[in-house]
Design an enzyme around this catalytic site. Structure first.
Site, short mmCIF file in Angstrom:
data_model
loop_
_atom_site.label_atom_id
_atom_site.label_comp_id
_atom_site.label_asym_id
_atom_site.label_seq_id
_atom_site.Cartn_x
_atom_site.Cartn_y
_atom_site.Cartn_z
N ASP A 1 0.82 -1.21 0.00
CA ASP A 1 0.00 0.00 0.00
C ASP A 1 0.86 1.27 0.00
O ASP A 1 1.91 1.31 0.65
CB ASP A 1 -0.85 -0.04 1.29
CG ASP A 1 -1.82 1.11 1.40
OD1 ASP A 1 -2.77 1.15 0.60
OD2 ASP A 1 -1.64 1.98 2.29
N GLU B 1 1.62 -0.34 -4.91
CA GLU B 1 0.69 0.73 -5.24
C GLU B 1 1.48 2.03 -5.32
O GLU B 1 1.75 2.68 -4.32
CB GLU B 1 -0.41 0.86 -4.18
CG GLU B 1 -1.52 1.78 -4.64
CD GLU B 1 -2.16 2.62 -3.54
OE1 GLU B 1 -3.12 3.33 -3.85
OE2 GLU B 1 -1.68 2.59 -2.39
C1 NOJ Z 1 -4.30 3.23 -0.57
C2 NOJ Z 1 -5.49 2.38 -0.27
O1 NOJ Z 1 -5.88 1.70 -1.42
C3 NOJ Z 1 -6.55 3.32 0.28
O2 NOJ Z 1 -7.79 2.68 0.39
C4 NOJ Z 1 -6.07 3.87 1.59
O3 NOJ Z 1 -6.99 4.84 2.06
C5 NOJ Z 1 -4.69 4.53 1.46
N1 NOJ Z 1 -3.78 3.79 0.64
C6 NOJ Z 1 -4.04 4.71 2.80
O4 NOJ Z 1 -3.66 3.47 3.32
#
Ligand code: NOJ
Length: 563
Positions: free
Chosen positions: A227, A297
Site C-alpha cells: 500500500d 501501489e
Molecule cells: C491506498 C489504499 O488503497 C486506500 O484505500 C487507503 O486509504 C490509502 N492507501 C491509505 O492506506
C-alpha cells in the site's frame, strides 16, 4: 504462474457473510470468502486473489489503519478461518496476495502507544518533531507537508467554513503533522491523523516490518500488494514542499495537490532501498521454490514507475494504473501501452487494472458497453490482470447516503465498496441475512438486475463475457506468452495490437468510438477469423480480411486469430 495470472481483488467487508454465522452481522467474513473460492476459481477462472486488509483495526480508513499486523479483525473471523481460507485456496490452485500496509499503522497500534510514551525503545518508530515557532512565538508544525486526506477542508469550505478566504484563494490542506499532548511533539501522518507514518529510516522498524512479511509468508500467503509506496520514501531532512503553481481548485479538487511532492513522498533514494529490502525477504532461502510476488501501489510518472519496476523484476512490479487515469481514447491508450511494454524489463511482469476500491467502478466510469470493451482489451494484453470484485458483473457505484457512509472523512469511496450482488431473489442480494439497516454498507438496489444469479446462465451477460475472455486468453499460446506490438490501422478510433510468440499470432481490435467503424489493419496476417467480441459472446466465428477491411460494432473489442 504470475505471468498471465488473473487476480481478483476481494474487499472483505462487503464480499460475502458466511450464512451460518449467528447472529448475522451484515459484514462479510473470511469464512464467507472461503465459500466463494470455488466460484472464483472454477466458474470465473481466476488464478489468484488479493485480499484488502482484514487485520485488527479501529476502521478509521476502512482497515488501512492497522492496530495489529498479525491479528484478524474479529468482525471478519479469526486466524483459524484465515488458515482454512489459505488451505482451500491452495487446494483449488489459487494463490493469495494480501495487503501490506507498510507506510503507517493505526494510532491504536501498540508500537505507536509505546512510541508516544517513549517506552521500551520505541521512541523513533514514528516520525516525531517538536515543531518550530512562528514570528509571534506560536508553535507551528516543522514544515508544510500535507495530508492526502485534505478533502474535508474542501467540503468544510463548501459548507461555509473558511469564510475569511477570498473566492480566488485556495482552501488550505490539512497539515500532515498532528500535535500529541502525551509526548509533547508532533507526529507525521500522510493520511488520516489516526494513521501515523512509521519511521522507515529506522532499521529496527524495517526489521519489524520484514518480520510481519515473514509471519504471513510462513502462513502460506504467496505475495503482497504493498500500500501507498510513494509515501514510504521521505526526505528525512524534512524540507518544505514547493507549491504547485498550476493548482486550481476545480481541476485538482483536493487541496493536498497544492504541493509538489518531492520530499514528503516520492523521495527515490530512500524508497528504492526499502523496496529492495522487502524484495529480499521474498528471496530468502526458506522461500525458495515458492513463486512469491509483490505488487506496489505507486502513483507517479511513467519514468519513475519504470525505475521502481527495475529494482527487482523477478519478484516485484508496480501497478499499471494507465487504463484508469487516461481518457477513453484510442491514440492515448496506444501511446501509453507502447511506452509501458517497451520499457518493461523482460524479466518483469506487466499488469492491467480497470478498477479497485479507491476508484469509481468501471461501469460507472465508462458506461456499461465500454466497460465490456475495456475488460476484453485488458484480458488479452500481456501480464497480470486485476479484477475488482463485482466488476465481472458490471456493477455500478452506489449512491450511499451520508449517514450510511464509512469513508466520508477520507474520500467518499463508499460508492464502489457496497456489497456484492449475488442473488437478487435473496435477502440483501444474498450478501448477508442481517437486517438491511445493519449492513456494513447498503445494497445498491439499482444493481439487483445485475446479480450473479441472473447472469450466470445468460450467455450475453457481462459475467459470461469475463468468463469466456479469461478462458480464451489461457487457451491461445500467443496470449499466454506472446510479445505485445501495437499495429497501425487506418482509423483513428480503432486501436489494434498483436501478440506473437514464435509462429503463434493473434490480434485484438478495439473500437473506441460509440459508432460503427470500418477499419483495415496492417497486421502480420491478413486472413483471420473473429473468435470473441465484447458486444456478444455468442457470435459465431467469422472470417475477416484485415487488409481489405472490416466493420466493428460501436465500442466493439474483437479478438482475431489467423486462419
Ligand atoms: C491506498 C489504499 O488503497 C486506500 O484505500 C487507503 O486509504 C490509502 N492507501 C491509505 O492506506
Amino acid at each position: 504462474m504470475w505471468r498471465q495470472a488473473v487476480i481478483y481483488q476481494i474487499y472483505p467487508w462487503t464480499f460475502y457473510e458466511d450464512p451460518k454465522r449467528k447472529p448475522q452481522r451484515g459484514i462479510g467474513s473470511l469464512k464467507g470468502i472461503t465459500q466463494k473460492l470455488p466460484y472464483l476459481r472454477e466458474e470465473l477462472g481466476v488464478d489468484a486473489i488479493w485480499l484488502s486488509p482484514f487485520y485488527k483495526s479501529p476502521m478509521k480508513d476502512c482497515g488501512y489503519d492497522i492496530s495489529s499486523y498479525v491479528d484478524i479483525h474479529p468482525d471478519l473471523g479469526d486466524m483459524d478461518d484465515f488458515d482454512k481460507l489459505i488451505e482451500k485456496a491452495h487446494d483449488l490452485g489459487l494463490k493469495i496476495m494480501i495487503d501490506f500496509v507498510a507506510n503507517h499503522t493505526s494510532d491504536q497500534h501498540e508500537w505507536f502507544q509505546k512510541s508516544r510514551k517513549r517506552q521500551d525503545g520505541f521512541d523513533d518508530w514514528y516520525i516525531w518533531h517538536p515543531g518550530k515557532k512562528d514570528e509571534h512565538g506560536n508553535r507551528i508544525p516543522p514544515n508544510n507537508w500535507a495530508s492526502v486526506f485534505s478533502m474535508p477542508n474542501k467540503k468544510a469550505r463548501e459548507r461555509g467554513e473558511f469564510a475569511e478566504l477570498r473566492p480566488d484563494e485556495w482552501t488550505p490542506p490539512i497539515s500532515a503533522w498532528q500535535w500529541d499532548e502525551e509526548r509533547g511533539e508532533y507526529y507525521l501522518h500522510s493520511f488520516a491523523k489516526e494513521q501515523p507514518d512509521l519511521n522507515w529510516s529506522n532499521p529496527v522498524v524495517r526489521q519489524a516490518m520484514k518480520d510481519v512479511m515473514r509471519f504471513w509468508l510462513d502462513k502460506g500467503v504467496d505475495g503482497f500488494r504493498v500500500d501507498a509506496i510513494n509515501w514510504m520514501g521521505k526526505n528525512m531532512s524534512l524540507e518544505d514542499e514547493q507549491v504547485n503553481t498550476a493548482y486550481s481548485e476545480e481541476y485538482y479538487g483536493n487541496p493536498y495537490d497544492q504541493l509538489l511532492k518531492a520530499n514528503s513522498c516520492n523521495y527515490m533514494n530512500a524508497l528504492h532501498q526499502y523496496i529492495w529490502e522487502m524484495c529480499e525477504v521474498l528471496r530468502e532461502e526458506q522461500y525458495e521454490n515458492r513463486d512469491l510476488r509483490m505488487i506496489l501501489e505507486a502513483h507517479m510518472g511513467e519514468s519513475e514507475l519504470r525505475e521502481l519496476n527495475a529494482i527487482a523484476p523477478d519478484v516485484s512490479s508496480t501497478f499499471n494504473f494507465g487504463a484508469m487515469k487516461l481518457k477513453w481514447s484510442a491514440p492515448e491508450r496506444r501511446l501509453q501501452l507502447d511506452y509501458y511494454y517497451e520499457n518493461l524489463d523482460a524479466r518483469n511482469i506487466g499488469n492491467q487494472v480497470n478498477g479497485n476500491h479507491d476508484e469509481t467502478r468501471l461501469a460507472s466510469r465508462l458506461g456499461d458497453e465500454v466497460a465490456r470493451t475495456a475488460a476484453v482489451m485488458n484480458f488479452f494484453l500481456p501480464g497480470m490482470k486485476f479484477i475488482y470484485n463485482g466488476e465481472e458483473l458490471g456493477l455500478h457505484n452506489a449512491d450511499v447516503p451520508l449517514e450510511k457512509m464509512r469513508d466520508h472523512e477520507n474520500g467518499f469511496r463508499d460508492g464502489e465498496r457496497t456489497p456484492m450482488i449475488w442473488d437478487d431473489r435473496q435477502e440483501n442480494a444474498g450478501f448477508s441475512s442481517a437486517d438491511a439497516d445493519q449492513l456494513w454498507l447498503p445494497i445498491n438496489t439499482n444493481d439487483l438486475g445485475n446479480s450473479l444469479a441472473r447472469q450466470e446462465n445468460d450467455p450475453k451477460s457481462s459475467f459470461s463475457l469475463y468468463r469466456a475472455a479469461i478462458k480464451l486468453a489461457k487457451e491461445i499460446e500467443a496470449f499466454r506468452s506472446g510479445a505485445y506490438r501495437s499495429v497501425p490501422t487506418n482509423n483513428i478510433d480503432v486501436f489494434a495490437f498483436e501478440r506473437k510468440s514464435g509462429d503463434d499470432e493473434a490480434l485484438v481490435l478495439v473500437n473506441f468510438s460509440p459508432n460503427m467503424q470500418y477499419v483495415s489493419v496492417a497486421a502480420k496476417f491478413s486472413q483471420g477469423k473473429s473468435v470473441l467480441s465484447s458486444v456478444d459472446v455468442t457470435l459465431n466465428p467469422q472470417e475477416v480480411n484485415l487488409t481489405e477491411g472490416l466493420h466493428l460494432q460501436p465500442n466493439e473489442a474483437m479478438v482475431v486469430l489467423p486462419v
